[in-house]
Design a protein around this motif. Structure first.
Motif, PDB file in Angstrom:
ATOM      1  N   LYS A   1      42.817  24.193  45.346  1.00  0.00           N
ATOM      2  CA  LYS A   1      44.211  24.339  44.939  1.00  0.00           C
ATOM      3  C   LYS A   1      44.266  24.733  43.481  1.00  0.00           C
ATOM      4  CE  LYS A   1      47.483  21.506  46.547  1.00  0.00           C
ATOM      5  NZ  LYS A   1      48.206  20.248  46.858  1.00  0.00           N
ATOM      6  N   GLY A   2      45.440  25.163  43.058  1.00  0.00           N
ATOM      7  CA  GLY A   2      45.705  25.378  41.644  1.00  0.00           C
ATOM      8  C   GLY A   2      44.721  26.336  40.985  1.00  0.00           C
ATOM      9  N   GLN A   3      44.265  25.929  39.803  1.00  0.00           N
ATOM     10  CA  GLN A   3      43.426  26.821  39.000  1.00  0.00           C
ATOM     11  C   GLN A   3      42.070  27.056  39.665  1.00  0.00           C
ATOM     12  OE1 GLN A   3      44.754  28.346  36.239  1.00  0.00           O
ATOM     13  NE2 GLN A   3      42.949  29.630  36.535  1.00  0.00           N
ATOM     14  N   SER A   4      41.555  26.047  40.376  1.00  0.00           N
ATOM     15  CA  SER A   4      40.264  26.234  41.055  1.00  0.00           C
ATOM     16  C   SER A   4      40.350  27.379  42.063  1.00  0.00           C
ATOM     17  CB  SER A   4      39.853  24.971  41.801  1.00  0.00           C
ATOM     18  OG  SER A   4      39.907  23.881  40.960  1.00  0.00           O
ATOM     19  N   LEU A   5      41.438  27.395  42.800  1.00  0.00           N
ATOM     20  CA  LEU A   5      41.632  28.467  43.782  1.00  0.00           C
ATOM     21  C   LEU A   5      41.850  29.803  43.070  1.00  0.00           C
ATOM     22  CD1 LEU A   5      42.033  29.448  46.672  1.00  0.00           C
ATOM     23  CD2 LEU A   5      44.409  28.680  46.543  1.00  0.00           C
ATOM     24  N   ALA A   6      42.650  29.789  42.027  1.00  0.00           N
ATOM     25  CA  ALA A   6      42.915  31.027  41.283  1.00  0.00           C
ATOM     26  C   ALA A   6      41.616  31.604  40.722  1.00  0.00           C
ATOM     27  CB  ALA A   6      43.906  30.744  40.158  1.00  0.00           C
ATOM     28  N   ASP A   7      40.753  30.724  40.222  1.00  0.00           N
ATOM     29  CA  ASP A   7      39.475  31.185  39.679  1.00  0.00           C
ATOM     30  C   ASP A   7      38.625  31.838  40.759  1.00  0.00           C
ATOM     31  OD1 ASP A   7      40.243  30.238  37.248  1.00  0.00           O
ATOM     32  OD2 ASP A   7      39.060  28.390  37.340  1.00  0.00           O
ATOM     33  N   ARG A   8      38.592  31.208  41.931  1.00  0.00           N
ATOM     34  CA  ARG A   8      37.790  31.783  43.027  1.00  0.00           C
ATOM     35  C   ARG A   8      38.334  33.135  43.468  1.00  0.00           C
ATOM     36  NH1 ARG A   8      34.585  28.189  46.135  1.00  0.00           N
ATOM     37  NH2 ARG A   8      34.365  29.832  47.676  1.00  0.00           N
ATOM     38  N   LEU A   9      39.643  33.269  43.438  1.00  0.00           N
ATOM     39  CA  LEU A   9      40.257  34.532  43.865  1.00  0.00           C
ATOM     40  C   LEU A   9      40.340  35.540  42.719  1.00  0.00           C
ATOM     41  CD1 LEU A   9      43.192  33.083  46.030  1.00  0.00           C
ATOM     42  CD2 LEU A   9      41.135  34.235  46.867  1.00  0.00           C
ATOM     43  N   GLU A  10      40.005  35.085  41.526  1.00  0.00           N
ATOM     44  CA  GLU A  10      40.098  35.917  40.327  1.00  0.00           C
ATOM     45  C   GLU A  10      41.505  36.459  40.150  1.00  0.00           C
ATOM     46  OE1 GLU A  10      36.908  38.714  40.836  1.00  0.00           O
ATOM     47  OE2 GLU A  10      35.427  37.301  40.091  1.00  0.00           O
ATOM     48  N   LEU A  11      42.455  35.556  40.305  1.00  0.00           N
ATOM     49  CA  LEU A  11      43.866  35.895  40.140  1.00  0.00           C
ATOM     50  C   LEU A  11      44.485  34.916  39.159  1.00  0.00           C
ATOM     51  CD1 LEU A  11      44.995  36.304  43.884  1.00  0.00           C
ATOM     52  CD2 LEU A  11      44.689  38.155  42.237  1.00  0.00           C
ATOM     53  N   THR A  12      45.668  35.282  38.670  1.00  0.00           N
ATOM     54  CA  THR A  12      46.410  34.288  37.898  1.00  0.00           C
ATOM     55  C   THR A  12      46.948  33.244  38.869  1.00  0.00           C
ATOM     56  OG1 THR A  12      48.510  35.442  38.153  1.00  0.00           O
ATOM     57  CG2 THR A  12      47.141  36.056  36.244  1.00  0.00           C
ATOM     58  N   LEU A  13      47.346  32.104  38.313  1.00  0.00           N
ATOM     59  CA  LEU A  13      47.886  31.040  39.154  1.00  0.00           C
ATOM     60  C   LEU A  13      49.119  31.533  39.913  1.00  0.00           C
ATOM     61  CD1 LEU A  13      47.167  28.115  39.701  1.00  0.00           C
ATOM     62  CD2 LEU A  13      48.633  27.433  37.795  1.00  0.00           C
ATOM     63  N   GLU A  14      49.943  32.268  39.193  1.00  0.00           N
ATOM     64  CA  GLU A  14      51.190  32.756  39.808  1.00  0.00           C
ATOM     65  C   GLU A  14      50.888  33.717  40.952  1.00  0.00           C
ATOM     66  OE1 GLU A  14      54.928  32.140  40.316  1.00  0.00           O
ATOM     67  OE2 GLU A  14      53.754  31.127  38.755  1.00  0.00           O
ATOM     68  N   ASN A  15      49.945  34.627  40.726  1.00  0.00           N
ATOM     69  CA  ASN A  15      49.620  35.585  41.788  1.00  0.00           C
ATOM     70  C   ASN A  15      48.919  34.910  42.975  1.00  0.00           C
ATOM     71  OD1 ASN A  15      50.797  37.761  40.572  1.00  0.00           O
ATOM     72  ND2 ASN A  15      48.922  38.407  39.504  1.00  0.00           N
ATOM     73  N   THR A  16      48.194  33.864  42.677  1.00  0.00           N
ATOM     74  CA  THR A  16      47.570  33.102  43.770  1.00  0.00           C
ATOM     75  C   THR A  16      48.635  32.490  44.670  1.00  0.00           C
ATOM     76  OG1 THR A  16      45.706  32.572  42.352  1.00  0.00           O
ATOM     77  CG2 THR A  16      46.001  31.199  44.295  1.00  0.00           C
ATOM     78  N   LYS A  17      49.649  31.899  44.053  1.00  0.00           N
ATOM     79  CA  LYS A  17      50.742  31.316  44.840  1.00  0.00           C
ATOM     80  C   LYS A  17      51.454  32.388  45.656  1.00  0.00           C
ATOM     81  CE  LYS A  17      51.739  27.363  41.862  1.00  0.00           C
ATOM     82  NZ  LYS A  17      52.683  26.748  40.936  1.00  0.00           N
ATOM     83  N   LYS A  18      51.654  33.550  45.038  1.00  0.00           N
ATOM     84  CA  LYS A  18      52.349  34.631  45.763  1.00  0.00           C
ATOM     85  C   LYS A  18      51.507  35.098  46.952  1.00  0.00           C
ATOM     86  CE  LYS A  18      55.181  36.444  42.029  1.00  0.00           C
ATOM     87  NZ  LYS A  18      55.241  37.424  40.942  1.00  0.00           N
TER      88      LYS A  18
END
Lengths: 178, 342
Positions: free
Chosen positions: A138-155
């Motif tokens: 979740k959160g930043q851990s997921l964003a890091d894995r996807l190499e996206l910003t947190l906001e773009n990860t949520k989108k």
């Protein structure tokens, strides 16, 4: 309660337990509260099983009990809930009843359709969903894995869930909201 | 499940979906549903919440949890009426039910598929051993466990845990730097009695945890163990060990030894391995260990071991905060204080 009515209760409760769990998990963030309200709902249902109209479906009756308990607890401690009100609970109940139209005897068999939808998602969405739910990132851990910003990860997750909703709706067929 | 819509509706509903996703994908406390949202927007939010729950069901560990929870309920229904009333009373408040759950788990007892136990009662199995231990722990018998926590920050911390059935607990923590405190649950409220400062009492375990982190600067093993064992059936592969070592014999009896190994890829906060040893005739847990191989900052516990010390009858006030401080000792009740105030 007689032995036979307890047997009946157990059969119905076992059949509808998975959907009750999904219903509760939809609106409650806190896992321990999901478990608590699941058991509280089942105990309440057992106590008032004599009021259940056997000509009506058991699932909505059971979720009706759960809904009242959920709202009561939500009013006391909203922090443990995601989003919750009567309209939201009514819609979730309605959608769960619609899911009965999918082929399969159990909820998990019906969810094979969701797995098919997931398999047909574009890879970017599928990866995001799998990391989020299989690996529970979740959160930043997921964003890091996807190499996206947190906001773009949520989108991305939002769009993935939207596509899955549309896919399941196509499998169920046209339904209207409550 | 989305409805056909005009462009204005689409903008609104996209906002609603974003709002739903924001709630789902963040750990923040929930916000009340915006009263200005239309019924359609709320339904859109509901659809996303439901899809989230369906994905958890589909992609998370095997969904046996609901049947195990139901087994607990059905087990209670088979009890005498007085016990059923007692249970019904206990579940009136989710907070109280949470406390009850934490107790049985703190004792090292996990939820399992009791149906399996019923149908395979003559076959020794890990599930049967767990179920037997779980039932035994519910009996209102005082049990004293010595607990040892290995913590990277302060090396080790010893504690004494007293349990009575599934609704009484008292934990005495004693560590370096004169750290000493009592933490307990009396079936209704959680309480904490530090060496200095007011006793804290509340029905809300989350608030208790926040206060403990502020005041005691010490880990709360009971709560972490609760989370671990609450999911042992769902998140762990269970086996009944057959390679008995010398320590698995007590009073000439070979103990049942259950090993639980976390399934890969899930629940990073849970320990990698849980093991317990129980008496085969009674199901009493004699020893239990929890081991983390990857340390998580907030957890900071490497290993916890429980050892049964005795089963002597204890005074009831052991499980009350008043049993651990003088009558004039100040008592702070958090339930009347708005969240966030210290």
């Amino acid at each position: 309660m007689t032995a036979s009515s307890k047997d009946l209760f157990e059969i119905l409760a076992r059949e509808h337990a998975p959907m009750l769990m999904v219903y509760l998990r939809s609106v409650i963030r806190d896992a321990s509260m999901v478990d608590d309200l699941f058991q509280e709902t089942m105990l309440t249902a057992w106590r008032i099983i004599d009021t259940f109209d056997r000509t009506r479906p058991f699932g909505p009756w059971l979720r009706g009990i759960a809904g009242k308990l959920v709202l009561a607890h939500y009013r006391k401690d909203a922090r443990r809930f995601v989003q919750c009100d009567e309209v939201i609970l009514g819609q979730i109940d309605y959608r769960l009843e619609s899911l009965q139209q999918l082929s399969g005897d159990t909820l998990d068999e019906k969810l094979d359709h969701l797995k098919e939808c997931l398999a047909n998602l574009p890879a970017t969405y599928r990866t995001a969903v799998e990391l989020r739910y299989k690996e529970e990132l979740k959160g930043q851990s997921l964003a890091d894995r996807l190499e996206l910003t947190l906001e773009n990860t949520k989108k991305r997750l939002q769009r993935a869930r939207q596509r899955l909703l549309e896919c399941i709706e196509r499998k169920i067929g046209p339904v209207s909201s409550v | 499940m989305a409805e056909s819509m005009n462009p204005d509706d689409e903008i609104r509903s996209t906002d609603a979906a974003a709002r739903a996703s924001d709630s789902i994908d963040s750990d923040d406390s929930s916000q009340p549903v915006d009263s200005s949202l239309s019924a359609d927007d709320r339904r859109m939010i509901a659809d996303h919440l439901l899809m989230n729950a369906l994905l958890i069901r589909t992609l998370s560990p095997p969904p046996a949890g609901d049947q195990a929870l139901l087994n607990d309920v059905l087990y209670q229904l088979d009890r005498p009426v007085s016990s059923r009333k007692q249970l019904a009373t206990k579940v009136v408040s989710a907070g109280r039910r949470w406390l009850i759950s934490s107790l049985s788990i703190a004792a090292g007892l996990a939820a399992v598929v009791s149906l399996w136990f019923v149908t395979e009662a003559n076959t020794p199995s890990a599930l049967a051993a767990v179920e037997q231990a779980r039932i035994e722990a519910r009996r209102p018998i005082d049990r004293h466990y010595q607990i040892k926590l290995d913590l990277p920050a302060i090396k080790s911390l010893d504690a004494d845990l007293y349990l009575r059935g599934d609704d009484r607990l008292a934990l005495h923590l004693a560590g370096p730097l004169d750290v000493s405190a009592w933490l307990g649950i009396n079936g209704d409220e959680a309480w904490f009695v530090p060496r200095i400062g007011p006793a804290i009492v509340t029905k809300d375990v989350d608030r208790m945890q926040e206060r403990l982190e502020d005041l005691a600067s010490m880990p709360i093993p009971m709560l972490n163990i609760t989370r671990v064992l609450d999911t042992i059936e769902r998140d762990y592969e269970l086996t009944l060990a057959s390679d008995h070592s010398a320590q698995e014999f007590v009073d000439g009896q070979v103990l049942q030894h259950v090993r639980a190994v976390k399934r890969s890829g899930f629940r990073p906060l849970l320990p990698e391995r849980i093991e317990f040893w129980s008496q085969p005739d009674s199901g009493v847990i004699v020893r239990m260990t929890l081991v983390w191989t990857e340390l998580v900052d907030k957890l900071a516990v490497r290993r916890v071991e429980f050892l049964l010390a005795d089963q002597k009858t204890q005074e009831t006030d052991l499980y009350e905060h008043s049993g651990h401080h003088a009558p004039e000792f100040p008592v702070l009740r958090l339930d009347g204080i708005p969240a966030g105030k210290k």
